[in-house]
Design a protein around this motif. Structure first.
Motif, PDB file in Angstrom:
ATOM      1  N   VAL A 288     -28.928 -27.873  17.365  1.00  0.00           N
ATOM      2  CA  VAL A 288     -28.877 -28.958  16.395  1.00  0.00           C
ATOM      3  C   VAL A 288     -29.939 -28.621  15.365  1.00  0.00           C
ATOM      4  CG1 VAL A 288     -29.187 -31.439  16.072  1.00  0.00           C
ATOM      5  CG2 VAL A 288     -28.204 -30.574  18.211  1.00  0.00           C
ATOM      6  N   HIS A 289     -29.594 -28.686  14.104  1.00  0.00           N
ATOM      7  CA  HIS A 289     -30.529 -28.220  13.088  1.00  0.00           C
ATOM      8  C   HIS A 289     -31.523 -29.273  12.624  1.00  0.00           C
ATOM      9  CE1 HIS A 289     -28.557 -24.360  12.824  1.00  0.00           C
ATOM     10  NE2 HIS A 289     -27.449 -25.024  12.997  1.00  0.00           N
ATOM     11  N   ASP A 290     -31.130 -30.539  12.677  1.00  0.00           N
ATOM     12  CA  ASP A 290     -31.981 -31.603  12.138  1.00  0.00           C
ATOM     13  C   ASP A 290     -31.757 -32.868  12.960  1.00  0.00           C
ATOM     14  OD1 ASP A 290     -32.377 -33.969  10.011  1.00  0.00           O
ATOM     15  OD2 ASP A 290     -33.494 -32.210   9.303  1.00  0.00           O
ATOM     16  N   HIS A 291     -32.760 -33.713  13.050  1.00  0.00           N
ATOM     17  CA  HIS A 291     -32.636 -34.952  13.824  1.00  0.00           C
ATOM     18  C   HIS A 291     -31.622 -35.922  13.226  1.00  0.00           C
ATOM     19  CE1 HIS A 291     -35.712 -34.290  16.870  1.00  0.00           C
ATOM     20  NE2 HIS A 291     -36.412 -33.673  15.931  1.00  0.00           N
ATOM     21  N   THR A 292     -31.240 -35.749  11.980  1.00  0.00           N
ATOM     22  CA  THR A 292     -30.230 -36.625  11.373  1.00  0.00           C
ATOM     23  C   THR A 292     -28.805 -36.151  11.674  1.00  0.00           C
ATOM     24  OG1 THR A 292     -30.258 -35.394   9.278  1.00  0.00           O
ATOM     25  CG2 THR A 292     -31.772 -37.272   9.476  1.00  0.00           C
ATOM     26  N   ASP A 293     -28.648 -34.956  12.247  1.00  0.00           N
ATOM     27  CA  ASP A 293     -27.313 -34.431  12.559  1.00  0.00           C
ATOM     28  C   ASP A 293     -26.628 -35.283  13.621  1.00  0.00           C
ATOM     29  OD1 ASP A 293     -28.027 -32.373  10.861  1.00  0.00           O
ATOM     30  OD2 ASP A 293     -28.048 -30.823  12.412  1.00  0.00           O
TER      31      ASP A 293
ATOM     32  N   LYS B  74     -24.369 -32.074   9.627  1.00  0.00           N
ATOM     33  CA  LYS B  74     -24.810 -30.829  10.254  1.00  0.00           C
ATOM     34  C   LYS B  74     -25.758 -30.166   9.267  1.00  0.00           C
ATOM     35  CE  LYS B  74     -22.826 -26.420  11.670  1.00  0.00           C
ATOM     36  NZ  LYS B  74     -21.552 -25.677  11.680  1.00  0.00           N
ATOM     37  N   TYR B  75     -26.838 -29.573   9.752  1.00  0.00           N
ATOM     38  CA  TYR B  75     -27.891 -29.006   8.893  1.00  0.00           C
ATOM     39  C   TYR B  75     -28.509 -30.095   8.025  1.00  0.00           C
ATOM     40  CZ  TYR B  75     -24.970 -24.883   9.855  1.00  0.00           C
ATOM     41  OH  TYR B  75     -24.201 -23.917  10.459  1.00  0.00           O
ATOM     42  N   GLY B  76     -28.421 -31.348   8.450  1.00  0.00           N
ATOM     43  CA  GLY B  76     -28.923 -32.456   7.650  1.00  0.00           C
ATOM     44  C   GLY B  76     -28.061 -32.760   6.441  1.00  0.00           C
ATOM     45  N   GLU B  77     -26.862 -32.180   6.386  1.00  0.00           N
ATOM     46  CA  GLU B  77     -25.970 -32.301   5.227  1.00  0.00           C
ATOM     47  C   GLU B  77     -24.609 -32.858   5.632  1.00  0.00           C
ATOM     48  OE1 GLU B  77     -26.853 -31.485   2.091  1.00  0.00           O
ATOM     49  OE2 GLU B  77     -28.848 -30.792   2.720  1.00  0.00           O
ATOM     50  N   ASP B  78     -23.951 -33.517   4.696  1.00  0.00           N
ATOM     51  CA  ASP B  78     -22.589 -34.016   4.861  1.00  0.00           C
ATOM     52  C   ASP B  78     -21.640 -32.819   4.889  1.00  0.00           C
ATOM     53  OD1 ASP B  78     -19.983 -34.937   4.315  1.00  0.00           O
ATOM     54  OD2 ASP B  78     -20.659 -36.440   2.885  1.00  0.00           O
ATOM     55  N   ILE B  79     -20.934 -32.621   6.022  1.00  0.00           N
ATOM     56  CA  ILE B  79     -19.990 -31.501   6.107  1.00  0.00           C
ATOM     57  C   ILE B  79     -18.539 -31.958   6.200  1.00  0.00           C
ATOM     58  CG2 ILE B  79     -21.680 -29.923   7.117  1.00  0.00           C
ATOM     59  CD1 ILE B  79     -19.992 -30.370   9.818  1.00  0.00           C
ATOM     60  N   GLY B  80     -18.295 -33.261   6.255  1.00  0.00           N
ATOM     61  CA  GLY B  80     -16.919 -33.721   6.352  1.00  0.00           C
ATOM     62  C   GLY B  80     -16.808 -35.150   6.826  1.00  0.00           C
TER      63      GLY B  80
END
Length: 95
Positions: A8-13, A67-73
């Motif tokens: 998991v890349h970031d706690h917000t994932d 994922k990666y703290g970013e919106d992916i879908g």
């Protein structure tokens, strides 16, 4: 700590990536957050191929995948904690 099953890349994932071959349903996974090297446990709810995603919590259809703290879908189906996340329940917003 042994080798992780899920990164998991970031706690917000809200999804993590399987990093082992042959992950089977019922496996108690070691999950590592790469941002700070913290860890937690999660049980795999399905057989999931390496490189595919797993839900870190129960997720509702219409929610955003992070994922990666970013919106992916966007999730197009409800997904249970520990379940396989892929094209059957997640769609990219790019297309």
């Amino acid at each position: 700590m042994g080798a992780p099953h899920l990164l998991v890349h970031d706690h917000t994932d809200n999804v993590g990536v399987v990093v082992v071959e042959g992950l089977t349903s019922g496996t108690k996974m070691l999950c590592v957050v790469t941002h700070d090297n913290s860890s937690f446990s999660l049980t795999a709810g399905a057989d999931v191929p390496i490189g595919h995603k797993i839900a870190l919590s129960d997720i509702k259809s219409g929610d955003t995948a992070i994922k990666y703290g970013e919106d992916i879908g966007k999730f197009i189906a409800d997904v249970a904690k520990g379940a396989h996340v892929h094209t059957h329940n997640l769609k990219t917003k790019r297309w």
